[in-house]
Design an enzyme around this catalytic site. Structure first.
Site, PDB file in Angstrom:
ATOM      1  N   HIS A  47       0.905  -1.250   0.065  1.00  0.00           N
ATOM      2  CA  HIS A  47      -0.183  -0.409  -0.107  1.00  0.00           C
ATOM      3  C   HIS A  47       1.154   1.829   0.083  1.00  0.00           C
ATOM      4  O   HIS A  47       2.158   1.551  -0.041  1.00  0.00           O
ATOM      5  CB  HIS A  47      -0.905  -0.209   0.948  1.00  0.00           C
ATOM      6  CG  HIS A  47      -1.761  -1.229   0.866  1.00  0.00           C
ATOM      7  ND1 HIS A  47      -2.963  -1.327   1.600  1.00  0.00           N
ATOM      8  CD2 HIS A  47      -2.045  -2.191  -0.020  1.00  0.00           C
ATOM      9  CE1 HIS A  47      -4.086  -1.819   1.702  1.00  0.00           C
ATOM     10  NE2 HIS A  47      -3.760  -3.000   0.828  1.00  0.00           N
ATOM     11  N   GLU A  77       1.780   3.772   2.467  1.00  0.00           N
ATOM     12  CA  GLU A  77       2.060   3.795   3.051  1.00  0.00           C
ATOM     13  C   GLU A  77       3.656   3.193   3.861  1.00  0.00           C
ATOM     14  O   GLU A  77       4.428   3.803   3.145  1.00  0.00           O
ATOM     15  CB  GLU A  77       1.366   3.497   4.646  1.00  0.00           C
ATOM     16  CG  GLU A  77      -0.391   4.585   4.532  1.00  0.00           C
ATOM     17  CD  GLU A  77      -1.867   3.542   3.790  1.00  0.00           C
ATOM     18  OE1 GLU A  77      -2.353   3.966   4.511  1.00  0.00           O
ATOM     19  OE2 GLU A  77      -1.080   3.097   3.014  1.00  0.00           O
ATOM     20  N   CYS A 126      -5.732   1.017   6.672  1.00  0.00           N
ATOM     21  CA  CYS A 126      -6.385  -0.022   6.854  1.00  0.00           C
ATOM     22  C   CYS A 126      -5.952  -0.688   7.886  1.00  0.00           C
ATOM     23  O   CYS A 126      -4.925   0.195   8.038  1.00  0.00           O
ATOM     24  CB  CYS A 126      -6.025  -0.938   5.194  1.00  0.00           C
ATOM     25  SG  CYS A 126      -4.392  -1.674   4.987  1.00  0.00           S
ATOM     26  N   CYS A 140      -1.984  -0.952   7.556  1.00  0.00           N
ATOM     27  CA  CYS A 140      -1.145   0.135   7.743  1.00  0.00           C
ATOM     28  C   CYS A 140      -1.140   0.505   8.437  1.00  0.00           C
ATOM     29  O   CYS A 140       0.111   1.286   9.016  1.00  0.00           O
ATOM     30  CB  CYS A 140      -1.701   0.461   6.723  1.00  0.00           C
ATOM     31  SG  CYS A 140      -1.107   0.422   4.804  1.00  0.00           S
ATOM     32  N   ARG A 163     -11.605   3.024 -21.974  1.00  0.00           N
ATOM     33  CA  ARG A 163     -11.762   1.335 -21.563  1.00  0.00           C
ATOM     34  C   ARG A 163     -10.861   1.001 -20.638  1.00  0.00           C
ATOM     35  O   ARG A 163     -10.857   0.174 -19.711  1.00  0.00           O
ATOM     36  CB  ARG A 163     -11.730   0.012 -22.912  1.00  0.00           C
ATOM     37  CG  ARG A 163     -12.986   0.209 -23.628  1.00  0.00           C
ATOM     38  CD  ARG A 163     -12.773   0.359 -24.982  1.00  0.00           C
ATOM     39  NE  ARG A 163     -13.865   1.146 -26.193  1.00  0.00           N
ATOM     40  CZ  ARG A 163     -13.729  -0.274 -27.351  1.00  0.00           C
ATOM     41  NH1 ARG A 163     -12.317  -0.674 -27.978  1.00  0.00           N
ATOM     42  NH2 ARG A 163     -15.125   0.395 -27.658  1.00  0.00           N
ATOM     43  N   ASP A 219     -22.116  -4.048 -35.516  1.00  0.00           N
ATOM     44  CA  ASP A 219     -20.986  -3.552 -35.630  1.00  0.00           C
ATOM     45  C   ASP A 219     -19.701  -4.521 -35.521  1.00  0.00           C
ATOM     46  O   ASP A 219     -18.858  -4.376 -35.551  1.00  0.00           O
ATOM     47  CB  ASP A 219     -21.021  -2.029 -34.614  1.00  0.00           C
ATOM     48  CG  ASP A 219     -22.121  -1.409 -34.702  1.00  0.00           C
ATOM     49  OD1 ASP A 219     -22.618  -1.129 -35.775  1.00  0.00           O
ATOM     50  OD2 ASP A 219     -21.443  -0.793 -33.220  1.00  0.00           O
ATOM     51  N   LEU A 260     -27.998   1.967 -23.674  1.00  0.00           N
ATOM     52  CA  LEU A 260     -27.688   3.349 -23.489  1.00  0.00           C
ATOM     53  C   LEU A 260     -29.176   4.300 -22.221  1.00  0.00           C
ATOM     54  O   LEU A 260     -29.568   4.593 -21.262  1.00  0.00           O
ATOM     55  CB  LEU A 260     -27.180   4.608 -23.330  1.00  0.00           C
ATOM     56  CG  LEU A 260     -25.544   3.764 -24.287  1.00  0.00           C
ATOM     57  CD1 LEU A 260     -25.699   4.850 -25.575  1.00  0.00           C
ATOM     58  CD2 LEU A 260     -25.149   4.415 -23.265  1.00  0.00           C
ATOM     59  N   SER A 305     -31.550   3.047 -21.646  1.00  0.00           N
ATOM     60  CA  SER A 305     -32.569   2.421 -20.677  1.00  0.00           C
ATOM     61  C   SER A 305     -31.905   2.899 -19.404  1.00  0.00           C
ATOM     62  O   SER A 305     -32.691   2.707 -18.016  1.00  0.00           O
ATOM     63  CB  SER A 305     -32.172   0.615 -20.522  1.00  0.00           C
ATOM     64  OG  SER A 305     -31.057   0.255 -20.116  1.00  0.00           O
TER      65      SER A 305
END
Length: 352
Positions: free
Chosen positions: A51, A53, A80, A89, A189, A205, A293, A295
């Protein structure tokens, strides 16, 4: 007090370097300061690894090690206090006798959520919270949405002509955005856990839904195929990336392709959110088509939208772009002839 904001901003800048690499963990940055001098800094670089830290403290040079117990640790998220893939941590901070910790915001994860701060206070550490809190929450918007609303962070994305058509006509794909914008889309993406499209988008497509134009991981591909009519030769079934096929008939796995049965007699979106929550998928980008989209928009279950408009293209007799209310344009940019607008949803439905 002003120095708190300076060092916390450095934490946030460092944390952002972990984007696309640390999920489902949050992005976290840490800075160790002695008398207004940074003697150590680090960020969470890879899921399952050290992590922020730990990386911060490990970065302190040998000649400065004796200063650790006289320094202030800045961290962009509550440390955490549980054993996961790495040790707590808070134990490290206490063992290093760091006297003061400045934290941007608490961690909404059930196993932390205040217990890290409590452990530090009980151990005699001075704790200051709320420094650049809103900025820290915005940075980890996916993580906070996932744990607070029990669903993934949802991004809507579509490309449209100047007169707001999303495609020429059903069954005839047309390239709307330019090549440079396409590179940006593939970068997007790579930053999300999953990507989703509807049946017609796959049929018309034949998309790959990968990050082939950007160096980065492929998201989990999700698409709707209610009656399993998509041809096995479709690119989305090519086993190059984990793929979830939502259908009404079967539950089975074929390599990277997972066929998942849902009930189409009930609303799909709550079932999808529950499925992705159980799979620890913290974000999904919805790339089409217009019906899918719309919906999400109609259900009010979306967090941001990214709309690409080709300002030099006019399409006649096509499929109209989605329409939405309760949106605020946060920013916009241009790439050649493409205008890219980023919207946020100001009327979120917090139901699953």
């Amino acid at each position: 007090m002003n120095e708190h904001y300076t060092y916390m901003q450095r934490c946030l800048d460092l944390a952002s370097l972990g984007l696309a690499n640390v999920a489902p963990n949050p992005m976290v940055g840490a800075v160790l300061v002695y008398e207004n001098e940074i003697i150590g800094e680090g960020f969470h670089q890879q899921y399952g690894q050290d992590h922020a830290e730990v990386n911060c403290i490990n970065s302190v040079k040998e000649q400065h090690l004796h200063l650790i117990e006289k320094s202030t640790l800045y961290v962009s998220l509550e440390p955490c206090n549980h054993l996961g893939k790495t040790p707590p941590c808070t134990d490290l901070i206490v063992s290093k006798k760091i006297p003061k910790v400045v934290i941007a915001c608490t961690d909404p994860f059930d196993k932390v959520n205040g217990s890290g701060i409590k452990k530090l206070l009980d151990s005699g550490v001075e704790v200051i919270t709320g420094i650049l809190e809103n900025e820290a929450i915005e940075l980890n918007k996916r993580f906070f949405t996932f744990h607070q609303q029990k669903r993934p962070y949802i991004i809507l994305k579509w490309t449209q002509s100047e007169n707001q058509y999303i495609s020429a006509f059903q069954g005839k794909p047309i390239r709307i955005s330019n090549a440079l914008t396409d590179v940006l889309v593939h970068k997007w993406r790579s930053e999300e856990a999953a990507i989703m499209v509807g049946t017609n988008t796959v049929m018309n497509d034949n998309p790959s839904l990968t990050t082939r134009n950007w160096v980065g991981k492929n998201p989990i591909r999700i698409f709707i195929d209610r009656d399993l009519k998509i041809e096995q030769t479709a690119k989305i079934l090519d086993q190059s990336s984990s793929t979830i096929i939502l259908n009404q008939h079967i539950n089975k796995r074929e390599g990277e392709n997972v066929f998942t049965q849902i009930n189409f007699e009930h609303e799909i979106i709550p079932q999808l959110n529950e499925l992705l929550y159980q799979k620890d998928v913290q974000s999904v980008i919805i790339e089409g088509g217009a019906k899918l989209l719309q919906s999400f928009i109609d259900a009010g279950v979306w967090d941001e939208a990214r709309v690409i408009t080709n300002q030099t293209m006019v399409i006649e007799n096509g499929i109209r772009s989605p329409t939405f209310e309760y949106k605020t344009c946060c920013k916009q940019e241009k790439i050649q002839n493409d205008l890219i607008q980023y919207f946020s949803n100001h009327k979120k439905n917090k139901a699953k």
